[in-house]
Design a protein around this motif. Structure first.
Motif, short mmCIF file in Angstrom:
data_model
loop_
_atom_site.label_atom_id
_atom_site.label_comp_id
_atom_site.label_asym_id
_atom_site.label_seq_id
_atom_site.Cartn_x
_atom_site.Cartn_y
_atom_site.Cartn_z
N ASN A 77 19.46 6.98 -14.82
CA ASN A 77 20.68 6.91 -15.38
C ASN A 77 21.26 8.29 -15.81
OD1 ASN A 77 19.16 7.71 -17.68
ND2 ASN A 77 19.23 5.75 -18.67
N MET A 78 20.61 9.39 -15.67
CA MET A 78 21.04 10.59 -15.74
C MET A 78 21.34 10.92 -17.30
SD MET A 78 20.58 11.85 -12.99
CE MET A 78 21.26 13.62 -13.32
N MET A 79 20.63 10.45 -18.25
CA MET A 79 20.74 10.44 -19.71
C MET A 79 19.58 10.93 -20.26
SD MET A 79 23.23 7.21 -20.29
CE MET A 79 24.90 7.06 -19.73
N LYS B 201 19.52 2.29 -9.91
CA LYS B 201 19.87 3.21 -10.88
C LYS B 201 21.28 2.89 -11.06
CE LYS B 201 21.07 6.46 -7.13
NZ LYS B 201 20.77 8.13 -6.74
N PHE B 202 22.11 3.66 -12.15
CA PHE B 202 23.58 3.39 -12.34
C PHE B 202 24.02 4.60 -12.90
CE2 PHE B 202 20.87 2.64 -15.81
CZ PHE B 202 21.17 3.47 -16.96
N GLN B 203 25.46 4.89 -12.95
CA GLN B 203 26.08 6.23 -13.50
C GLN B 203 27.51 5.85 -14.15
OE1 GLN B 203 26.68 8.95 -10.58
NE2 GLN B 203 27.32 10.62 -11.97
N PHE C 193 39.11 1.09 -19.11
CA PHE C 193 38.44 1.95 -20.06
C PHE C 193 37.30 2.74 -19.63
CE2 PHE C 193 37.19 -2.30 -22.09
CZ PHE C 193 35.58 -1.76 -22.05
N ASP C 194 36.74 2.20 -18.60
CA ASP C 194 35.37 2.63 -18.12
C ASP C 194 35.18 2.32 -16.75
OD1 ASP C 194 33.26 4.43 -18.25
OD2 ASP C 194 31.75 2.94 -19.28
N ARG C 195 34.51 3.02 -15.92
CA ARG C 195 33.97 2.70 -14.57
C ARG C 195 32.55 3.19 -14.46
NH1 ARG C 195 35.40 5.61 -9.31
NH2 ARG C 195 33.51 4.81 -8.00
N HIS C 196 31.60 2.17 -13.94
CA HIS C 196 30.48 2.54 -13.68
C HIS C 196 30.03 2.27 -12.10
CE1 HIS C 196 29.15 0.99 -17.98
NE2 HIS C 196 29.74 2.15 -17.98
#
Length: 247
Positions: free
Chosen positions: A65-67, A161-163, A185-188
């Motif tokens: 998740n690159m976090m 995975k997700f981003q 308001f957001d995009r994944h």
């Protein structure tokens, strides 16, 4: 642009004023633990406002998740005990020894907000976490609807995975805004393992319509579809023919 009734989630009145973004970095507490698949920027509509800037000093990044990782330890200035139990999702996890993704605990949400120099309220966590989990499940359910067109190839797709890409407006959302629709308001981007084939789905998050009978409820609308690619476009064409709507 086709619309559908957005699900609503009850929220405490004390937590519903000036909603803002849920900042959790969905990650492992330890390297072997699972993480939650949705980037926190989806939930900015129901957390308290803040004027402080984001900040993150961790170099321990989870590649799924690159976090950065967030601990389960209470903060020194914490005023109440938060739950550390983590709910197991229904979302299968690819390329892992663990079968399913696991959602963050209340303590992890709170710690993540602190890490980014926000001003979280402990009492909000019991409201935010269930909504977060419900939206995750909704997103995966919509992906499975698309994946049902490929059951002959794969009976059990899994999330790899997700981003989060909140600043990258999708072409569909941009075109919709030209015709008066609100931008998401957001995009994944979620990458799914279709029994060895990697496919990407795009998720645009919109605030849903308010329910007059439940004024304190939070509502979301998720526009989920395959990313733009030859196979993704073919799936969209088949879906549009089947449903009679633009995707």
């Amino acid at each position: 642009m086709a619309e559908e009734t957005a699900p609503t989630y009850p929220i405490n009145k004390k937590s519903s004023e000036a909603p803002k973004q849920c900042p959790v970095d969905h990650q492992n507490v330890q390297a072997k633990e699972e993480t939650c698949p949705v980037d926190p920027s989806s939930y900015k509509h129901f957390l308290p406002a803040t004027t402080t800037q984001q900040g993150c000093d961790s170099s321990a990044i989870d590649q799924s998740n690159m976090m950065p990782a967030i601990s389960q330890y209470p903060q020194k200035d914490q005023t109440m005990t938060l739950r550390k139990e983590r709910e197991i999702s229904t979302i299968p996890r690819a390329e892992s020894t663990e079968r399913l993704w696991v959602y963050p605990s209340e303590q992890m949400f709170f710690n993540a907000m602190k890490r980014k120099n926000w001003d979280p309220k402990e009492q909000d966590m019991e409201v935010v976490v269930p909504i977060h989990n419900a939206v995750n499940e909704q997103a995966w359910g919509k992906i499975l609807e698309w994946e049902s067109m490929h059951t002959s190839q794969c009976q059990q797709p899994k999330l790899l995975k997700f981003q989060g890409r909140p600043k990258d407006i999708t072409p569909k959302a941009r075109i919709g805004s030209w015709f008066g629709y609100t931008l998401p308001f957001d995009r994944h981007d979620w990458t799914v393992d279709r029994c060895g084939k990697k496919v990407t789905y795009v998720i645009d998050f919109y605030a849903g319509k308010n329910d007059p009978q439940r004024p304190d409820a939070v509502s979301f609308y998720l526009d989920v579809r395959p990313a733009l690619s030859p196979s993704g476009l073919w799936d969209r064409l088949q879906w549009a023919w089947k449903k009679g709507s633009f995707v």
